[in-house]
Design a protein around this motif. Sequence first.
Motif, PDB file in Angstrom:
ATOM      1  N   ARG A   1       0.404  -3.950  10.954  1.00 52.61           N
ATOM      2  CA  ARG A   1      -0.530  -3.491  11.976  1.00 52.61           C
ATOM      3  C   ARG A   1      -0.956  -2.054  11.711  1.00 52.61           C
ATOM      4  O   ARG A   1      -1.021  -1.238  12.615  1.00 52.61           O
ATOM      5  CB  ARG A   1       0.072  -3.650  13.359  1.00 52.61           C
ATOM      6  N   GLU A   2      -1.206  -1.788  10.463  1.00 55.81           N
ATOM      7  CA  GLU A   2      -1.772  -0.511  10.030  1.00 55.81           C
ATOM      8  C   GLU A   2      -0.809   0.653  10.208  1.00 55.81           C
ATOM      9  O   GLU A   2      -1.205   1.800  10.154  1.00 55.81           O
ATOM     10  CB  GLU A   2      -3.081  -0.221  10.777  1.00 55.81           C
ATOM     11  N   LYS A   3       0.416   0.393  10.430  1.00 56.03           N
ATOM     12  CA  LYS A   3       1.368   1.478  10.644  1.00 56.03           C
ATOM     13  C   LYS A   3       1.770   2.104   9.317  1.00 56.03           C
ATOM     14  O   LYS A   3       2.112   1.415   8.370  1.00 56.03           O
ATOM     15  CB  LYS A   3       2.609   0.925  11.340  1.00 56.03           C
ATOM     16  N   LEU A   4       1.719   3.428   9.258  1.00 54.12           N
ATOM     17  CA  LEU A   4       2.154   4.170   8.085  1.00 54.12           C
ATOM     18  C   LEU A   4       3.598   4.591   8.245  1.00 54.12           C
ATOM     19  O   LEU A   4       3.993   5.065   9.304  1.00 54.12           O
ATOM     20  CB  LEU A   4       1.313   5.429   7.895  1.00 54.12           C
TER      21      LEU A   4
ATOM     22  N   PHE B   1       6.289   7.222   6.590  1.00 53.06           N
ATOM     23  CA  PHE B   1       6.270   8.431   5.773  1.00 53.06           C
ATOM     24  C   PHE B   1       7.646   8.742   5.200  1.00 53.06           C
ATOM     25  O   PHE B   1       8.678   8.489   5.832  1.00 53.06           O
ATOM     26  CB  PHE B   1       5.827   9.633   6.613  1.00 53.06           C
TER      27      PHE B   1
ATOM     28  N   TYR C   1      -3.139   0.119  -3.715  1.00 52.63           N
ATOM     29  CA  TYR C   1      -3.068  -1.086  -2.903  1.00 52.63           C
ATOM     30  C   TYR C   1      -2.237  -2.179  -3.569  1.00 52.63           C
ATOM     31  O   TYR C   1      -2.205  -3.309  -3.095  1.00 52.63           O
ATOM     32  CB  TYR C   1      -4.461  -1.590  -2.571  1.00 52.63           C
TER      33      TYR C   1
ATOM     34  N   TYR D   1      -0.218  12.238   0.314  1.00 51.51           N
ATOM     35  CA  TYR D   1      -0.968  13.201   1.099  1.00 51.51           C
ATOM     36  C   TYR D   1      -0.499  14.610   0.761  1.00 51.51           C
ATOM     37  O   TYR D   1       0.670  14.840   0.452  1.00 51.51           O
ATOM     38  CB  TYR D   1      -0.760  12.978   2.603  1.00 51.51           C
TER      39      TYR D   1
ATOM     40  N   LEU E   1      -5.652  13.062   1.878  1.00 52.30           N
ATOM     41  CA  LEU E   1      -5.282  11.980   0.982  1.00 52.30           C
ATOM     42  C   LEU E   1      -5.675  12.352  -0.446  1.00 52.30           C
ATOM     43  O   LEU E   1      -6.844  12.657  -0.714  1.00 52.30           O
ATOM     44  CB  LEU E   1      -6.001  10.700   1.405  1.00 52.30           C
TER      45      LEU E   1
ATOM     46  N   LYS F   1       0.829  -1.195   0.000  1.00 53.66           N
ATOM     47  CA  LYS F   1       0.000   0.000   0.000  1.00 53.66           C
ATOM     48  C   LYS F   1       0.872   1.257   0.000  1.00 53.66           C
ATOM     49  O   LYS F   1       1.806   1.370   0.802  1.00 53.66           O
ATOM     50  CB  LYS F   1      -0.912   0.016   1.218  1.00 53.66           C
TER      51      LYS F   1
ATOM     52  N   TYR G   1       0.628   5.772  -0.524  1.00 51.57           N
ATOM     53  CA  TYR G   1      -0.297   6.897  -0.429  1.00 51.57           C
ATOM     54  C   TYR G   1       0.427   8.199  -0.757  1.00 51.57           C
ATOM     55  O   TYR G   1       1.617   8.341  -0.499  1.00 51.57           O
ATOM     56  CB  TYR G   1      -0.843   7.019   1.001  1.00 51.57           C
TER      57      TYR G   1
ATOM     58  N   ASP H   1      -9.708  11.535  -0.975  1.00 51.44           N
ATOM     59  CA  ASP H   1     -10.829  12.407  -0.642  1.00 51.44           C
ATOM     60  C   ASP H   1     -10.674  13.803  -1.212  1.00 51.44           C
ATOM     61  O   ASP H   1     -11.654  14.471  -1.542  1.00 51.44           O
ATOM     62  CB  ASP H   1     -10.980  12.504   0.878  1.00 51.44           C
TER      63      ASP H   1
ATOM     64  N   TYR I   1      -4.027   6.922  -3.656  1.00 50.43           N
ATOM     65  CA  TYR I   1      -3.505   5.746  -2.978  1.00 50.43           C
ATOM     66  C   TYR I   1      -3.481   4.560  -3.932  1.00 50.43           C
ATOM     67  O   TYR I   1      -4.144   4.560  -4.969  1.00 50.43           O
ATOM     68  CB  TYR I   1      -4.282   5.424  -1.704  1.00 50.43           C
TER      69      TYR I   1
END
Lengths: 111, 113
Positions: free
Chosen positions: B99-102, B104, B50, B35, B45, B31, B33, B59, B48
């Motif tokens: 674990r959903e950690k971004l 950057f 996947y 921003y 955002l 994934k 992204y 958005d 993105y």
Amino acid sequence: AQTVTQSQPEMSVQEAETVTLSCTYDTSESDYYLFWYKQPPSRQMILVIRQEAYKQQNATENRFSVNFQKAAKSFSLKISDSQLGDAAMYFCAYRKNQFYFGTGTSLTVIP
Amino acid sequence: EADIYQTPRYLVIGTGKKITLECSQTMGHDKMYWYQQDPGMELHLIHYSYGVNSTEKGDLSSESTVSRIRTEHFPLTLESARPSHTSQYLCASSHRDSREKLFFGSGTQLSVL
């Protein structure tokens, strides 16, 4: 719609003292993730702490801890024994399918 | 820990120029992204992905485009830059097992004159 609100654009704390940064969010979901990210000046944004909504126990990472109040949709960050290196922008974030960030709180640490 | 790179770090260009902001990660994250970050505003955002050959708009409406031909590379292109595009652009990545950690990148500060 999910929104994240950080009502404190700026905060300051004396070195070695404790400071709490506020965050509230809006969601109709019951299972999600919450995060606090730190962005030092001109440096990469890094994860400070993470909380799963299904866990009642507040997350802690060394000097950083959260107060997660699910019913109130509140997720504050407490920094204990503040250090000069803690000075940064702090962003609260919510994630269900996507990440939603607050507007940030600029933390100043006073020597 | 995180190996995600953005270039250039700063960019000043004239109106009407075509630009590409580069973002690469060496962690094998599926994934990625983009921003947009303005002072005193939340991160928005704008794109993105996947996985390879998968891109979606975020958005925030943006005139930029992205591509994902390789897992590690997620460039963002503005065909004709305008002053309203002046902003900081942050690239991020995550893995389903992280674990959903971004993670950057350092960001690209774009100024369009």
